[in-house]
Design a protein around this motif. Structure first.
Motif, PDB file in Angstrom:
ATOM      1  N   VAL A   1       0.861  -1.181   0.000  1.00  0.00           N
ATOM      2  CA  VAL A   1       0.000   0.000   0.000  1.00  0.00           C
ATOM      3  C   VAL A   1       0.900   1.235   0.000  1.00  0.00           C
ATOM      4  O   VAL A   1       1.788   1.363   0.840  1.00  0.00           O
ATOM      5  CB  VAL A   1      -0.925   0.026   1.235  1.00  0.00           C
ATOM      6  N   GLU A   2       0.673   2.128  -0.946  1.00  0.00           N
ATOM      7  CA  GLU A   2       1.478   3.342  -1.046  1.00  0.00           C
ATOM      8  C   GLU A   2       0.580   4.564  -0.914  1.00  0.00           C
ATOM      9  O   GLU A   2      -0.373   4.727  -1.677  1.00  0.00           O
ATOM     10  CB  GLU A   2       2.222   3.384  -2.383  1.00  0.00           C
ATOM     11  N   ASN A   3       0.868   5.381   0.102  1.00  0.00           N
ATOM     12  CA  ASN A   3       0.076   6.589   0.354  1.00  0.00           C
ATOM     13  C   ASN A   3      -1.422   6.285   0.397  1.00  0.00           C
ATOM     14  O   ASN A   3      -2.256   7.041  -0.115  1.00  0.00           O
ATOM     15  CB  ASN A   3       0.376   7.653  -0.703  1.00  0.00           C
ATOM     16  N   GLY A   4      -1.770   5.156   0.997  1.00  0.00           N
ATOM     17  CA  GLY A   4      -3.172   4.799   1.189  1.00  0.00           C
ATOM     18  C   GLY A   4      -3.815   4.043   0.057  1.00  0.00           C
ATOM     19  O   GLY A   4      -4.983   3.635   0.167  1.00  0.00           O
ATOM     20  N   GLN A   5      -3.092   3.811  -1.050  1.00  0.00           N
ATOM     21  CA  GLN A   5      -3.654   3.097  -2.195  1.00  0.00           C
ATOM     22  C   GLN A   5      -3.007   1.719  -2.333  1.00  0.00           C
ATOM     23  O   GLN A   5      -1.788   1.616  -2.440  1.00  0.00           O
ATOM     24  CB  GLN A   5      -3.432   3.880  -3.482  1.00  0.00           C
ATOM     25  N   ALA A   6      -3.838   0.686  -2.304  1.00  0.00           N
ATOM     26  CA  ALA A   6      -3.333  -0.668  -2.527  1.00  0.00           C
ATOM     27  C   ALA A   6      -2.752  -0.767  -3.929  1.00  0.00           C
ATOM     28  O   ALA A   6      -3.217  -0.106  -4.865  1.00  0.00           O
ATOM     29  CB  ALA A   6      -4.449  -1.687  -2.336  1.00  0.00           C
ATOM     30  N   LEU A   7      -1.734  -1.615  -4.081  1.00  0.00           N
ATOM     31  CA  LEU A   7      -1.017  -1.729  -5.346  1.00  0.00           C
ATOM     32  C   LEU A   7      -1.144  -3.134  -5.937  1.00  0.00           C
ATOM     33  O   LEU A   7      -1.431  -4.100  -5.227  1.00  0.00           O
ATOM     34  CB  LEU A   7       0.469  -1.405  -5.142  1.00  0.00           C
ATOM     35  N   GLY A   8      -0.893  -3.234  -7.238  1.00  0.00           N
ATOM     36  CA  GLY A   8      -0.879  -4.524  -7.914  1.00  0.00           C
ATOM     37  C   GLY A   8      -2.235  -4.932  -8.445  1.00  0.00           C
ATOM     38  O   GLY A   8      -3.234  -4.216  -8.299  1.00  0.00           O
ATOM     39  N   ASN A   9      -2.280  -6.105  -9.063  1.00  0.00           N
ATOM     40  CA  ASN A   9      -3.533  -6.716  -9.506  1.00  0.00           C
ATOM     41  C   ASN A   9      -3.952  -7.737  -8.467  1.00  0.00           C
ATOM     42  O   ASN A   9      -3.176  -8.639  -8.129  1.00  0.00           O
ATOM     43  CB  ASN A   9      -3.351  -7.390 -10.869  1.00  0.00           C
ATOM     44  N   LEU A  10      -5.166  -7.585  -7.959  1.00  0.00           N
ATOM     45  CA  LEU A  10      -5.628  -8.404  -6.839  1.00  0.00           C
ATOM     46  C   LEU A  10      -6.524  -9.548  -7.306  1.00  0.00           C
ATOM     47  O   LEU A  10      -7.352  -9.391  -8.202  1.00  0.00           O
ATOM     48  CB  LEU A  10      -6.395  -7.547  -5.831  1.00  0.00           C
TER      49      LEU A  10
ATOM     50  N   ALA B   1      -2.037  -9.871  -4.189  1.00  0.00           N
ATOM     51  CA  ALA B   1      -1.557  -9.115  -5.355  1.00  0.00           C
ATOM     52  C   ALA B   1      -0.560  -9.942  -6.146  1.00  0.00           C
ATOM     53  O   ALA B   1       0.215 -10.725  -5.572  1.00  0.00           O
ATOM     54  CB  ALA B   1      -0.913  -7.812  -4.904  1.00  0.00           C
ATOM     55  N   ASP B   2      -0.545  -9.748  -7.441  1.00  0.00           N
ATOM     56  CA  ASP B   2       0.340 -10.528  -8.306  1.00  0.00           C
ATOM     57  C   ASP B   2       1.815 -10.217  -8.092  1.00  0.00           C
ATOM     58  O   ASP B   2       2.686 -10.998  -8.470  1.00  0.00           O
ATOM     59  CB  ASP B   2      -0.029 -10.316  -9.777  1.00  0.00           C
ATOM     60  N   ASP B   3       2.124  -9.070  -7.469  1.00  0.00           N
ATOM     61  CA  ASP B   3       3.519  -8.697  -7.254  1.00  0.00           C
ATOM     62  C   ASP B   3       3.953  -8.864  -5.805  1.00  0.00           C
ATOM     63  O   ASP B   3       4.997  -8.347  -5.393  1.00  0.00           O
ATOM     64  CB  ASP B   3       3.754  -7.246  -7.682  1.00  0.00           C
ATOM     65  N   PHE B   4       3.171  -9.613  -4.999  1.00  0.00           N
ATOM     66  CA  PHE B   4       3.463  -9.718  -3.568  1.00  0.00           C
ATOM     67  C   PHE B   4       4.084 -11.066  -3.247  1.00  0.00           C
ATOM     68  O   PHE B   4       3.514 -12.127  -3.539  1.00  0.00           O
ATOM     69  CB  PHE B   4       2.193  -9.529  -2.743  1.00  0.00           C
TER      70      PHE B   4
END
Length: 451
Positions: free
Chosen positions: A119-128, A150-153
Motif C-alpha cells: 500500500v502506497e500513500n493509502g492506495q493498494a497496489l498490484g492486480n488483486l 496481489a500478483d507482485d506480492f
C-alpha cells in the motif's frame, strides 16, 4: 549506546506500535487486549499528535516505510470480493500513515493477513485476486489467511523492499531534516527469509530471519554513511515485543541460544521476556559509542524525547505516558527515573507495574500457549497479585508479595492512579477511551484502590 532496562509498552505488535508513535499506552485506546486484524478499523485518532505530526510541524520530512498494523480501513469499492487492479478493488484509505503526519508511506498493513499487497500513500497496489481456499493461498507461497493477493506480492521480498524503499527515500531527502520510521515485518511469523539468508545462522529459520533484519538495518546505516549524514543523524533500533513462542525456541535453546537471555516468558507474556527488548542508539555527534545505560525507559518515550530535542513543549493532551530520555543520551541521569512507574501489559490485557527494583504483576501467565521452554514454575505463584525484586531476582522466580504487603498496596494504588487518571506523567487528568469490544474487566481489581 545500549539501554539494558528498556521496555515495550505492550507485549504484542499493534499496541506497542501505537505507543511508539503516540507516547500513550495503547490500552488507553479502545483496544484493551490483543491486536488488530487485516484491514481493521483505525486505532489512532487522526486528531492525536504523533511523533511524525510533531516533527512535520518542526519542518521535518517524514516517511513510514514498512509494516503499519494500526488499521488502514482500505475502503472496498464492491460489497462482494472482486478481482482486478487494486485501485478498482479498494479506494484510497483515509487512515493510512499519511493521516498521522507522514508525508510518504509505503508498506504492508500486516505481514500474514489479507489483503496481501503493498500500500502506497493509502492506495493498494498490484492486480488483486480474491482467494478463499487455504490450500490455494498456500500454493501461491503465502503463509497466512485467505483473501486478496496481489500478483507482485511475495512475503520473502517484503523486508528487502522495505530496506530499499527506506534508503531511497533518505537519499531523496538528504538535504533537509527528515524522520524515517521503518517498522519491520521481520522477524514476525511467518519466518520468510530470502534464500541467501536461509541456513546462514546455523540455528533456525528465526535466526536466519534475524540475520536478514541485521542486513536491512545495515543497509540504512550504510546509506547514511554514503551521504555523510551519520555524524548528526539519530538512529534508534528496538523491537515491539519479545520473541514469539512458535519460532523454534526449543531448537535454538538446545544449541545454546536463548533469544530472551535469562528472562522469563516471551511475546504476549507479562514477564520480562515479553517486553524487555533491545534498545540501541547511534548518534555520533552526541552519544558516546560502546556505552551502556541501565535507566528504566519505555518505547512510549520517543515523542517526549524528540520534543525535548526540538525544545518544543508537548500539549497537555499529548504524549501522556512519554518521558524524555535525551539527558541519558548526553550521559546524564534522567530526572525522576528512580521513582518512575512504567506499566507493562500482556496480550490478554493484564497489567504489571515496574518502579525501581519492584515489579508488581496482576497475572500468573496462564493458561497461555505462549510459553518459553526454559522457564520453571514460580515459587509462591499467585493468579491475582505477585511481587518480584528485580535487583535480586531478574528472572522472576520467586513471588515475595506476602512478605511485602505495604509495597504491594502502594504499587496497586500507583497503578490504579496511572490507569484511571489517563496519564502517567504530570498534568491534568485525561480520558481513556471505552473498550471497542466488551467490557474492560482487566481493571476491575484496581477500582477499589482509587478511593
Amino acid at each position: 549506546m545500549k539501554f539494558t532496562d528498556a521496555h515495550t509498552s505492550d507485549t504484542i505488535c499493534t499496541p506497542t506500535r501505537y505507543g511508539i508513535l503516540t507516547g500513550r499506552y495503547s490500552w488507553r485506546s479502545g483496544l484493551k487486549k490483543g491486536v488488530l486484524r487485516g484491514n481493521s478499523h483505525h486505532l489512532i485518532d487522526p486528531a492525536r499528535e504523533t511523533v511524525a505530526s510533531f516533527l512535520k510541524k518542526q519542518g521535518y520530512a517524514t516517511a513510514c516505510i514498512g509494516k503499519w498494523h494500526l488499521g488502514m480501513e482500505l475502503p472496498k469499492k464492491s460489497k462482494k470480493p472482486a478481482n482486478g487492479p487494486a485501485s478498482e478493488v479498494f479506494g484510497v484509505s483515509e487512515f493510512a500513515p499519511n493521516a498521522y503526519g507522514f508525508d510518504y508511506s509505503w508498506g504492508v498493513e500486516t505481514f500474514n493477513l489479507s489483503p496481501h499487497c503493498y500500500v502506497e500513500n493509502g492506495q493498494a497496489l498490484g492486480n488483486l485476486e480474491y482467494i478463499d481456499s487455504k490450500d490455494e493461498i498456500a500454493a501461491r507461497g503465502i503463509e497466512g489467511n485467505t483473501g486478496w493477493l496481489a500478483d507482485d506480492f511475495n512475503q520473502t521480498e517484503v523486508l528487502e523492499k522495505t530496506a530499499d524503499k527506506t534508503c531511497g527515500w533518505i537519499r531523496e531527502h538528504a538535504q533537509e531534516p527528515f524522520f524515517a520510521y521503518m517498522p519491520l515485518n521481520a522477524p514476525h511469523y511467518p519466518l520468510m527469509p530470502r534464500d541467501e539468508f536461509r541456513g546462514k545462522s546455523g540455528l533456525s529459520l528465526h535466526g536466519d530471519f534475524m540475520m536478514e533484519v541485521d542486513w536491512a538495518v545495515g543497509e540504512v546505516l550504510k546509506t547514511l554513511d554514503e551521504l555523510k549524514l551519520s555524524e548528526n543523524t539519530l538512529v534508534i533500533f528496538t523491537s515491539d515485543n519479545g520473541i514469539a513462542h512458535k519460532v523454534g525456541n526449543a531448537e535454538m535453546q538446545a544449541k545454546g541460544h536463548f533469544s530472551c537471555g535469562i528472562y522469563r516468558g516471551c511475546k504476549g507474556n507479562i514477564w520480562e521476556g515479553g517486553h524487555r527488548v533491545p534498545f540501541l542508539v547511534r548518534w555520533p555527534v552526541t552519544v558516546k559509542a560502546g556505552v551502556g545505560n541501565n535507566d528504566l525507559i519505555c518505547t512510549t518515550d520517543l515523542l517526549a524525547t524528540v520534543a525535548d530535542l526540538c525544545k518544543v513543549p508537548l500539549a497537555e493532551n499529548t504524549g501522556e505516558d512519554s518521558v524524555s530520555f535525551l539527558r541519558a543520551l548526553n550521559g546524564l541521569p534522567i530526572p525522576g527515573n528512580d521513582s518512575r512507574g512504567i506499566v507493562h501489559h500482556s496480550d490478554q490485557g493484564t497489567f504489571a507495574l515496574r518502579r525501581g527494583k519492584w515489579k508488581l504483576v496482576l497475572d500468573d501467565g496462564g493458561p497461555s500457549p505462549r510459553v518459553n521452554p526454559k522457564d520453571q514454575p514460580i515459587i509462591n505463584s499467585d493468579a491475582t497479585v505477585m511481587l518480584f525484586d528485580m535487583e535480586t531476582d531478574e528472572v522472576e522466580s520467586t513471588n515475595v508479595a506476602a512478605q511485602k504487603p505495604e509495597t504491594v498496596d502502594a504499587m496497586m494504588r500507583e497503578l490504579a492512579s496511572i490507569v484511571f487518571n489517563g496519564r502517567s506523567t504530570p498534568g491534568p487528568t485525561q480520558q481513556n477511551e471505552k473498550a471497542s469490544k466488551g467490557k474492560w474487566t482487566q481493571v476491575d481489581s484496581l477500582r477499589s484502590y482509587c478511593k
